[in-house]
Every structure is written in structure tokens, then in C-alpha cells.
Write a protein that holds these residues in place. Structure first.
Motif, PDB file in Angstrom:
ATOM      1  N   ASP A 196      44.767  41.535  37.047  1.00  0.00           N
ATOM      2  CA  ASP A 196      44.791  40.300  37.686  1.00  0.00           C
ATOM      3  C   ASP A 196      44.861  39.988  39.326  1.00  0.00           C
ATOM      4  OD1 ASP A 196      47.354  40.135  36.756  1.00  0.00           O
ATOM      5  OD2 ASP A 196      48.387  41.961  37.069  1.00  0.00           O
ATOM      6  N   GLY A 197      43.363  40.837  39.411  1.00  0.00           N
ATOM      7  CA  GLY A 197      42.419  40.384  40.319  1.00  0.00           C
ATOM      8  C   GLY A 197      42.811  41.440  41.804  1.00  0.00           C
ATOM      9  N   TYR A 198      43.295  43.233  40.983  1.00  0.00           N
ATOM     10  CA  TYR A 198      43.360  44.077  42.650  1.00  0.00           C
ATOM     11  C   TYR A 198      42.876  45.007  42.720  1.00  0.00           C
ATOM     12  CZ  TYR A 198      48.045  42.329  43.613  1.00  0.00           C
ATOM     13  OH  TYR A 198      49.266  41.406  44.060  1.00  0.00           O
ATOM     14  N   GLU A 200      41.818  28.280  38.505  1.00  0.00           N
ATOM     15  CA  GLU A 200      41.905  30.085  38.932  1.00  0.00           C
ATOM     16  C   GLU A 200      40.632  31.498  38.373  1.00  0.00           C
ATOM     17  OE1 GLU A 200      45.369  33.028  40.924  1.00  0.00           O
ATOM     18  OE2 GLU A 200      45.866  32.208  39.064  1.00  0.00           O
ATOM     19  N   THR A 201      40.435  31.303  39.383  1.00  0.00           N
ATOM     20  CA  THR A 201      39.129  32.773  39.521  1.00  0.00           C
ATOM     21  C   THR A 201      40.022  34.381  40.495  1.00  0.00           C
ATOM     22  OG1 THR A 201      38.124  32.416  41.671  1.00  0.00           O
ATOM     23  CG2 THR A 201      37.486  31.228  38.995  1.00  0.00           C
ATOM     24  N   CYS A 202      39.657  35.321  39.703  1.00  0.00           N
ATOM     25  CA  CYS A 202      39.915  36.431  39.765  1.00  0.00           C
ATOM     26  C   CYS A 202      38.962  37.394  39.962  1.00  0.00           C
ATOM     27  CB  CYS A 202      41.313  37.037  39.455  1.00  0.00           C
ATOM     28  SG  CYS A 202      41.127  37.726  37.868  1.00  0.00           S
ATOM     29  N   GLU A 203      38.922  38.674  40.958  1.00  0.00           N
ATOM     30  CA  GLU A 203      37.700  39.632  40.911  1.00  0.00           C
ATOM     31  C   GLU A 203      38.485  40.798  41.226  1.00  0.00           C
ATOM     32  OE1 GLU A 203      32.958  41.005  42.005  1.00  0.00           O
ATOM     33  OE2 GLU A 203      34.210  39.043  42.641  1.00  0.00           O
ATOM     34  N   LYS A 259      45.054  41.033  46.511  1.00  0.00           N
ATOM     35  CA  LYS A 259      44.818  39.881  45.283  1.00  0.00           C
ATOM     36  C   LYS A 259      43.481  39.321  46.031  1.00  0.00           C
ATOM     37  CE  LYS A 259      46.254  37.724  41.429  1.00  0.00           C
ATOM     38  NZ  LYS A 259      47.695  36.922  40.760  1.00  0.00           N
ATOM     39  N   GLN A 260      42.074  39.921  45.044  1.00  0.00           N
ATOM     40  CA  GLN A 260      41.153  39.227  44.818  1.00  0.00           C
ATOM     41  C   GLN A 260      40.406  37.864  43.796  1.00  0.00           C
ATOM     42  OE1 GLN A 260      39.488  39.855  47.329  1.00  0.00           O
ATOM     43  NE2 GLN A 260      40.654  41.718  47.339  1.00  0.00           N
ATOM     44  N   SER A 261      41.584  36.829  44.434  1.00  0.00           N
ATOM     45  CA  SER A 261      41.724  35.915  43.274  1.00  0.00           C
ATOM     46  C   SER A 261      41.640  34.744  44.695  1.00  0.00           C
ATOM     47  CB  SER A 261      43.109  36.014  42.903  1.00  0.00           C
ATOM     48  OG  SER A 261      44.122  35.304  43.292  1.00  0.00           O
ATOM     49  N   LYS A 262      41.111  33.545  43.657  1.00  0.00           N
ATOM     50  CA  LYS A 262      41.123  31.535  44.304  1.00  0.00           C
ATOM     51  C   LYS A 262      41.559  31.140  43.143  1.00  0.00           C
ATOM     52  CE  LYS A 262      36.418  31.763  43.884  1.00  0.00           C
ATOM     53  NZ  LYS A 262      35.267  31.157  45.377  1.00  0.00           N
TER      54      LYS A 262
END
Length: 732
Positions: free
Chosen positions: A458-460, A607-610, A725-728
Motif C-alpha cells: 500500500d506504500g508504507y 497511481e504509484t506507490c513505493e 504513505k509513499q504514494s502519488k
């Protein structure tokens, strides 16, 4: 219809007696009166105009509501019907007509000079009969009233009585009008009441319709139950038909038997015919056989009845057993759902609080703990230890788990003798997010960690590290054994991440993963997945503004499956620095950090997440006198570095706690150790952090266990913030 007065007159001896009577007249009578008015008009031209009373309308039909059409019955009044005021013109005309019919024309007389003699009237040129001045007598005061003739004869007195009666009739009519207005007001009130009743009936009709819908729904449910009962009845009927077929088969067998017996009997009869001497004996035998057959048939019938009863009971018991099993499964499912919901809510509360979550796990007692332990014998020289097998009850520490519902508490008890020889008992209670007892399995521990592992997709950023003394089971918790049942947190977390990434492909997500394995040994970072020897490259830790931590010159391996991760872990474990101490034959002398980086993109939403997953196996905290490392120079140095890095971790936790309590801009000493500097983003609140405290169940390790429990309590009470959360989302 209209209500009109009708006059009745009788003439005898040239005198008119009028008695007015009042009743409801028809349209024909009103037409006759109108015609009388028209005939009398030319003869009374000299009289002043008379007042006419408006007729009161009367309807034969009862009053009705204009909206609902409801009959409004007027209550009946007691007493005589109300009188109405007669029209004066009609009375005068009717009286004149009757007078003309009753008298003959008098002889013509010369006109009177005065014109005021009583009883005399105006002369008519045609010689018609005299007409009394009724209109002038009833007209009132004025010039016409002064010229009116005086009353003369019984006709004038009757006319005055009639006029008085007309006045009383008019007053009665006014009273009737007032009473009619009151009645109309009452009727309007009744109409309002009927409208209110109509509205109430409409509401009751709506309620009745909703009740009818509910009854229809219940009827549908009853129909379904009836269909189920019919199916069960059909099944029972099929079972009974099968029983009947079996019974028919047995009857056929018995009939075959009976046929054979009859054949035997025929042969016996032939034998009796040929052997006359044995006839009596054969007859007796036949009777005996017949009796036995009847008895057997009775037994068969009894057995069949018993079999039917047993089959019915068996069917009932099977039905009840199936119902009970379904209920058990439902209760298990409800319990599981409730427990899952409770854990999710608990994790949510912990995230909102911003604390580092702490789990406590007590390893079970191993056979090696009993075979190689030492106890000090009473009476031996001071400081000398003699190896001997340790009893299990004496070896185990007094650990109690009072919270059987949430499993969040652990109580440690200890007894010792004071200087005066008195026994002193101490007890310490600790509370954590979850306490795992010695019989907990690896799957139960990972079940609590699985939600954190899934948060990486989920980007955490997620960090899980194991803390505890040497030999408390940290490496087993993180890496596990060789079998799938004993797999540790690292392989299970990687499998969880790959499984979630595969499930999210249907929603448009595509993930790329890469991993690295580092070791911090004597404040030096080593690459466990590198190809060269250790200490050949200098690795530096770097933190960027986005919260990502990187280490220079380390091998980052692209990952495609969970099995690849297991092989990499085996390679890293073989290269990790371990050594034997008095407390553990294979003690980890370094901190190992496994990092799994995940990048995801969704082509459907843009959407992207890391995210990253850090799984840390800390080296064991130990004391020099307990581990025996003081006699070895290398072990001494390793132990000092391990304790120094763990002490730096405690300082960081303490500083974070003071900062969370609002004691100003507290400096956090991350750079005092490579371990704390590497875990800076995990400890500063940018990630979800979990600490797994591992404890030994041995009584000899009770002091180290208490130190670990106190440190874990301090970590659990530390507020570090909420994970980000690391997402954009792409602008396209």
C-alpha cells in the motif's frame, strides 16, 4: 320546494272568518297563489305596495359533505314545526277572492262627501263589491295610515289577529334561522370530525397495507419452509420405499422357503402313503414345522419393526448432528471474524497513537536446556559449578499469563532469601500489544504481523525487529527452520507480499521487488549477498528527504518469487558471523537487516506507490560473566559492540519518549550507532514499526529477561508519530 302559507276561508252570512294554517305546499299551490296575485293586482292599484317575505328553501334530501359525500343527518327537533311568515299580498288577495265569491254585487250608491265613514269604501264605476283596505291598515303611520278606515265588523278583528299571528310567525322564523345557523355550525364541526376520521382511516389503511406486505413476505418464508419439509418428506418416503423393497425381497425369500417346505411336505406325504406305519409320526413333524415357521415369521416381523424404529432414530440423530455441526461452524466463523475485527481495530488505535507496537514471545523449554545446565551444589566451594541435569520444574522461571482473552499480559514472579534468612517474593506485571506463550506456533505469530507485511504493497515503510538476550529465539522467530511449518517471519512476510501483489494484478497494479541483506558487525556494515570478502568495501548509510534509506555499494537483487528469497536467505545465513558462548552454541554476533523494496504502479488510475519492508534480527544482549566472553578477546570486543549498539538504541527510544511528552526539541542521537542510524526512518515515525521481544523460560536467565521486559515496556510507551504513505497520482 318552497315553504308557502296557505289560507283557508269560510263565508256565511256575508262574514269572513280566516284561520291561517301553515304546511309544506307543492309547486302547484305556489303557482295558484301567484295567479291570484296577478288577478288581484288591477283591483288594488290604489293601495300602497306591500312587503313580501322571502321563502325559506327546503330540501328533501339530507345534507352531504362536498368532499366525501357523507350524509350529515340533521337532528330532529321536538315540538311543533316552525311557522313562517305569510306573504301579506297573498293573504289579502286570497281574502278578497273568497269575499267576492261569497257576496253579491251591491247596488250603486252615490259617493260620500266625507269618505271617512266607518265601513264605507271607495266607489267603483263598475259596481263591483266593496274591498276592505287591508294594505292601508297594515302599512303603518303616515298619510296613508290616517286615511285608513276604522275597523268595522268581525272581519277587521280577524285581520288584526291575523296580523299579530304573522308577526309571531316572523319572530318564529327568525328563531328558526338562528337555530338553523347553530345546526349548520354543528354540522360543520361534524364535517371536520368526519374529515379527521377519514384521515385516520387513511393512515390505518396504509398501516394495513404494510402489514399485508409483511404477511405476504412471511407467507413466502413459510412457503419455502413448506418446500423444505416436502423435500425432507420425499427423502423419508424414498427411504421407506427402500425399506419396503427390502422387506418384499425378504418376503419373497420366505415364500421360496415356504415353497421348498411344501415340496418337502409333499414328498413326505408320498412317503406316508407308501409307508403307512410312519403316517402319524410324519403328521406330528409337519405340525412342529408349521409352528416353527409361524414363530420365525413373528420374529421376523418383530425384527423388522425394531429395524424401522432404529432407522428413524438414526435419521433423527443424523439430522441433529448435522444441525449441531453447522451451528459449530457458524460460531467458529463468528468468533474468527470478531477476533479479526478486534485485531484490526487494535492496530488502527495503535497507528493513531503513533506508538511502536511491541510483541512478547516466550520460547518453549528445550531438551538442551535440561541436559547441559548447571546448578550450584550446596556445600561446594564458593564459585565452583558442577554440571548436572536440571529438573524441569526447577529450571523454568515463574511466568504467568493471566489475560486468557486478549493475551496481552505477562507476570514474572521470583523468590529469594534475605540476609536474615526470610523468604522474599517479588512479582512484576508487564503489558504489551500481544504476548505469545511457549506453545505458540510460527503461523500464530505471523498472523499478527501479516497486516503490517501487507502494508508494504500500500506504500508504507514497515520495520520489524527482534530483540532479546542470547538464546531467546530471535533468529528462529525471524528466519525459522527448514520445514514450512517452522518458517520464520522473513520468508512468510515475503510470501505474503508476493501473494498480495498477485491478487492486486486484477485491479491494474504491477509491482517490481528487490531485496538486500546486510550485517552490522563491530560497527561495520557487511553485504551478506556480496561476492567478495567482508571489509573490502566501505558502505555508507544515506537518508533522502522522501524517507528512503539506502546503503552504498551493496548488491540489490531483483526478486521474482518467494522461493528465490528463501535461497538468498540461506546464502546470507551461511555467511553471517556466529560463535559459541556459554549461553548459546550458535550465538549471532551481529545484527542482520533484510530489506525488501516494493514499487507499484496502476495503469488504470495512474497511481504509484513505493514501500519497504525491513526485517531486523538483532544480536543478543548478554552479560560478560554470563556468556563467558571476557576470556576471549574477539568475543569481548563483539559483546562490547553489541551492548553499545543496543544501549544506543535504548538512548534513541528514551529521547523519542521525552520528545513525545512535549519536552521541547529533543535531540535524537541516531548517529551514536550504525544500527540506530540505519533504522532512523523506522524509529522516527515514517514507518510502521514492530518490536518482537523474545524471552527465555529459564530461571537462570530471569534477570536478563526482566531487563528485556523493562526495555520493551519503555519502547511500548514511546510515541513516535503516524506512518506516512509513499504514494502519488500521475497528472495524466
Amino acid at each position: 320546494m318552497s315553504r308557502l302559507p296557505r289560507l283557508q276561508s269560510h263565508s256565511s252570512d256575508d262574514r269572513i272568518q280566516q284561520q291561517p294554517t301553515f304546511s309544506l305546499s307543492s309547486s302547484s299551490s305556489s303557482t295558484t297563489m301567484n295567479s291570484l296575485k296577478r288577478k288581484a293586482a288591477p283591483e288594488d292599484t290604489a293601495d300602497p305596495p306591500r312587503k313580501r317575505l322571502a321563502p325559506i328553501p327546503e330540501t328533501k334530501q339530507p345534507l352531504q359533505d362536498s368532499k366525501t359525500g357523507t350524509n350529515l343527518a340533521v337532528p330532529k327537533r321536538s315540538g311543533p314545526p316552525p311557522l313562517t311568515r305569510p306573504l301579506p299580498t297573498q293573504l289579502a288577495t286570497a281574502g278578497i277572492r273568497r269575499t267576492q265569491r261569497a257576496t253579491s254585487a251591491p247596488p250603486t250608491r252615490p259617493p260620500s262627501a266625507s269618505g271617512s265613514r266607518p265601513g264605507s269604501g271607495p266607489s267603483r264605476p263598475t259596481g263591483g263589491p266593496k274591498r276592505p283596505a287591508v294594505g292601508r291598515a297594515a302599512s303603518g303611520s303616515g298619510a296613508a295610515g290616517a286615511a285608513a278606515p276604522k275597523p268595522n265588523g268581525p272581519f277587521d278583528f280577524n285581520f288584526l289577529a291575523l296580523e299579530n299571528r304573522v308577526a309571531s310567525v316572523e319572530s318564529a322564523r327568525e328563531a328558526d334561522v338562528a337555530r338553523l345557523a347553530a345546526d349548520m355550525q354543528a354540522e360543520r364541526a361534524k364535517v371536520a370530525e368526519l374529515q379527521a376520521n377519514h384521515f385516520a382511516l387513511s393512515q390505518e389503511l396504509t398501516a394495513a397495507r404494510s402489514q399485508e406486505i409483511n404477511q405476504r413476505r412471511e407467507l413466502g418464508i413459510a412457503s419455502n419452509e413448506l418446500e423444505q419439509i416436502k423435500r425432507r418428506h420425499a427423502n423419508q418416503l424414498a427411504d421407506m420405499e427402500m425399506d419396503m423393497s427390502r422387506k418384499d425381497r425378504k418376503v419373497r425369500e420366505l415364500e421360496e422357503e415356504l415353497r421348498n417346505c411344501k415340496e418337502d411336505l409333499e414328498r413326505e406325504r408320498g412317503t406316508v402313503a407308501t409307508l403307512k406305519a410312519t403316517v402319524a409320526q410324519q403328521s406330528t413333524s409337519h405340525i412342529t414345522f408349521t409352528t416353527q415357521i409361524g414363530a420365525l415369521q413373528a420374529q421376523i416381523a418383530a425384527l423388522q419393526s425394531t429395524l424401522n424404529v432404529g432407522a428413524g432414530q438414526k435419521t433423527q440423530l443424523e439430522f441433529e448432528l448435522e444441525k449441531a455441526n453447522k451451528r459449530i461452524e457458524e460460531l467458529k466463523e463468528e468468533t474468527l471474524q470478531g477476533e479479526t475485527l478486534r485485531r484490526k481495530l487494535h492496530n488502527m488505535v495503535q497507528e493513531l497513537k503513533g506508538n511502536i507496537r511491541v510483541f512478547c514471545r516466550v520460547r518453549p523449554l528445550l531438551p538442551s536446556d535440561l541436559g547441559t545446565g548447571t546448578l550450584t551444589k550446596s556445600g561446594s566451594s564458593r564459585g565452583s559449578n558442577t554440571p548436572e541435569p536440571i529438573d524441569e520444574e526447577k529450571a523454568k522461571a515463574d511466568l504467568v499469563y493471566p489475560d486468557k482473552l486478549d493475551h496481552r499480559e505477562i507476570v514474572v514472579s521470583s523468590s529469594s532469601e534475605s540476609a536474615t534468612g526470610q523468604e522474599r517474593k517479588d512479582q512484576w506485571a508487564f503489558s504489551f500489544d500481544r504476548v505469545f506463550e511457549p506453545d505458540s506456533t510460527q503461523s500464530e505469530v505471523f498472523e499478527e504481523v501479516s497486516q503490517l507485511a501487507q502494508s508494504c504493497t500500500d506504500g508504507y515503510n514497515v520495520c520489524v525487529f527482534a530483540y532479546g538476550q542470547t538464546g531467546s529465539g530471535k533468529s528462529f522467530t525471524m528466519e525459522g527452520g527448514s520445514s514450512p511449518a517452522t518458517a520464520g517471519m522473513i520468508p512468510r512476510a515475503v510470501e505474503q507480499v508476493f501473494r498480495v501483489a498477485e491478487e492486486l494484478k486484477t485491479k491494474g497494479w504491477q509491482y517490481t521487488m528487490e531485496g538486500q541483506m546486510l550485517e552490522i558487525y563491530n560497527e561495520t556494515i557487511n553485504d551478506l549477498l556480496g561476492k567478495g570478502e567482508f571489509d573490502k568495501k566501505k558502505h555508507e548509510i544515506k537518508h533522502d528527504k522522501s524517507g528512503r534509506t539506502t546503503v552504498t555499494d551493496v548488491n540489490v537483487i531483483p526478486l521474482t518469487s518467494a522461493s528465490q528469497v528463501r535461497s538468498l536467505l540461506a546464502i546470507a545465513q551461511s555467511r553471517r558471523t556466529v560463535a559459541a558462548t556459554l549461553m548459546n552454541e550458535r550465538s549471532s554476533r551481529s545484527h542482520s537487516v533484510f530489506t525488501l523494496r516494493i514499487r507499484g504502479s496502476n495503469s488504470m488510475t495512474g497511481e504509484t506507490c513505493e514501500g519497504s519492508l525491513n526485517l531486523v534480527d538483532l544480536a543478543g544482549s548478554e552479560r560478560l560473566e554470563k556468556s563467558g566472553a571476557g576470556s576471549d578477546k574477539d568475543r569481548l570486543r563483539e559483546t562490547q559492540n553489541i551492548n553499545r549498539s543496543l544501549s544506543a538504541l535504548g538512548d534513541v527510544i528514551a529521547a523519542l519518549g521525552e520528545k513525545g511528552e512535549g519536552k521541547g526539541d529533543k535531540h535524537i542521537p541516531y548517529r551514536n550507532s550504525k544500527l540506530t542510524y540505519l533504522l532512523q526512518n523506522s524509529l522516527s515515525g515514517n514507518s510502521k514499526t514492530l518490536m518482537v521481544l523474545n524471552l527465555s523460560p529459564l530461571q537462570t536467565h530471569l534477570n536478563e529477561s526482566l531487563c528485556s521486559l523493562r526495555f520493551a515496556t519503555k519502547v511500548n510507551n514511546t510515541t513516535i508519530g503516524t506512518a506516512k504513505k509513499q504514494s502519488k497520482t500521475s497528472s495524466s
